[in-house]
Scaffold this active site. Structure first.
Site, short mmCIF file in Angstrom:
data_model
loop_
_atom_site.label_atom_id
_atom_site.label_comp_id
_atom_site.label_asym_id
_atom_site.label_seq_id
_atom_site.Cartn_x
_atom_site.Cartn_y
_atom_site.Cartn_z
N ARG A 1 -81.11 -36.56 -41.19
CA ARG A 1 -81.86 -37.74 -40.74
C ARG A 1 -83.00 -38.08 -41.69
NH1 ARG A 1 -80.29 -35.25 -36.06
NH2 ARG A 1 -82.15 -33.94 -36.06
N GLU B 1 -85.73 -24.46 -35.07
CA GLU B 1 -86.08 -24.41 -33.64
C GLU B 1 -84.84 -23.95 -32.86
OE1 GLU B 1 -87.18 -28.21 -32.08
OE2 GLU B 1 -87.97 -27.38 -30.22
P1 AMP Z 1 -88.06 -27.36 -37.76
O1 AMP Z 1 -87.54 -26.65 -38.95
O2 AMP Z 1 -88.12 -26.49 -36.55
O3 AMP Z 1 -89.37 -28.06 -38.03
O4 AMP Z 1 -86.99 -28.47 -37.37
C1 AMP Z 1 -87.00 -29.70 -37.98
C2 AMP Z 1 -85.62 -30.22 -38.26
O5 AMP Z 1 -84.76 -30.05 -37.13
C3 AMP Z 1 -85.68 -31.69 -38.53
O6 AMP Z 1 -84.83 -31.95 -39.62
C4 AMP Z 1 -85.23 -32.35 -37.26
O7 AMP Z 1 -84.34 -33.39 -37.55
C5 AMP Z 1 -84.54 -31.27 -36.44
N1 AMP Z 1 -85.11 -31.08 -35.10
C6 AMP Z 1 -85.73 -29.97 -34.64
N2 AMP Z 1 -86.12 -30.09 -33.38
C7 AMP Z 1 -85.74 -31.32 -32.99
C8 AMP Z 1 -85.90 -32.07 -31.78
N3 AMP Z 1 -86.50 -31.54 -30.70
N4 AMP Z 1 -85.41 -33.33 -31.74
C9 AMP Z 1 -84.83 -33.85 -32.84
N5 AMP Z 1 -84.64 -33.22 -34.00
C10 AMP Z 1 -85.11 -31.96 -34.09
#
Ligand code: AMP
Length: 176
Positions: A64, A101
């Site tokens: 995205r 996450e």
């Molecule tokens: P992080 O590495 O935990 O910061 O996760 C970020 C990546 O995971 C981004 O590329 C987001 O597109 C996706 N992502 C993580 N959590 C969500 C969420 N709750 N809603 C949408 N996309 C998420």
């Protein structure tokens, strides 16, 4: 396109509970993309502060992040660099592994994507735990790039993702 604000974007983002796993509330940005005015407004909010500054490329994170980074690169009349999931880039790459996450992943960057010293704007749609963006920043550092800003449309502030990006200039359009 003029006058799109963070509140309007927030109202358009759809909260999907328990996707892709129980306990995760997914922020669905497709309603923003599906509205020409909101999509352009979101890109404007991400890119406009950099107008007139020297930005050698906008780097986007698979998948995205590509949407916003490619549009912002066009808006700023500069190059677009894809940071992709492992195994997708055909030439020699650097790789970084990280925790998500919801899971684990490895991202990659072509070793010659940018010249050392290049000034880069790094964009993704959402900052959650910060693992993805920190890995992307590590890749950019490995090729000698300088991050002008790490920008997000959405930040999940309660996950403290900023801690993993300490020392980098971070900006998000809306925070939950
Ligand atoms: P992080 O590495 O935990 O910061 O996760 C970020 C990546 O995971 C981004 O590329 C987001 O597109 C996706 N992502 C993580 N959590 C969500 C969420 N709750 N809603 C949408 N996309 C998420």
């Amino acid at each position: 396109m003029g006058g799109v604000g963070a509140d309007e974007l927030r109202a358009a983002i759809r909260n999907v509970p328990d996707f892709p796993k129980p306990g995760i509330q997914f922020k669905d940005i497709t309603p923003v993309l599906g509205n020409a005015r909101l999509f352009a407004g979101a890109v404007e909010l991400l890119a406009a502060p950099h107008e007139g500054a020297r930005i050698d490329a906008v780097a986007g994170i698979d998948a995205r992040g590509f949407i916003f980074a490619a549009a912002a690169a066009q808006r700023l009349h500069t190059a677009f660099i894809p940071i992709r999931k492992k195994g997708k880039l055909p030439h020699t790459t650097f790789e970084e592994r990280y925790q998500l996450e919801y899971g684990e992943a490895t991202i990659a960057l072509h070793v010659d994507a940018l010249a050392p010293g290049a000034r880069v704007l790094l964009l993704d749609d959402l900052l959650a735990t910060g693992g993805t963006a920190a890995a992307a920043a590590a890749l950019l550092r490995r090729i000698g790039a300088q991050m002008v800003e790490v920008g997000f449309l959405v930040e999940l502030g309660f996950l403290n993702g900023r801690q993993k990006l300490a020392g980098l200039p971070i900006r998000s359009i809306l925070t939950y």
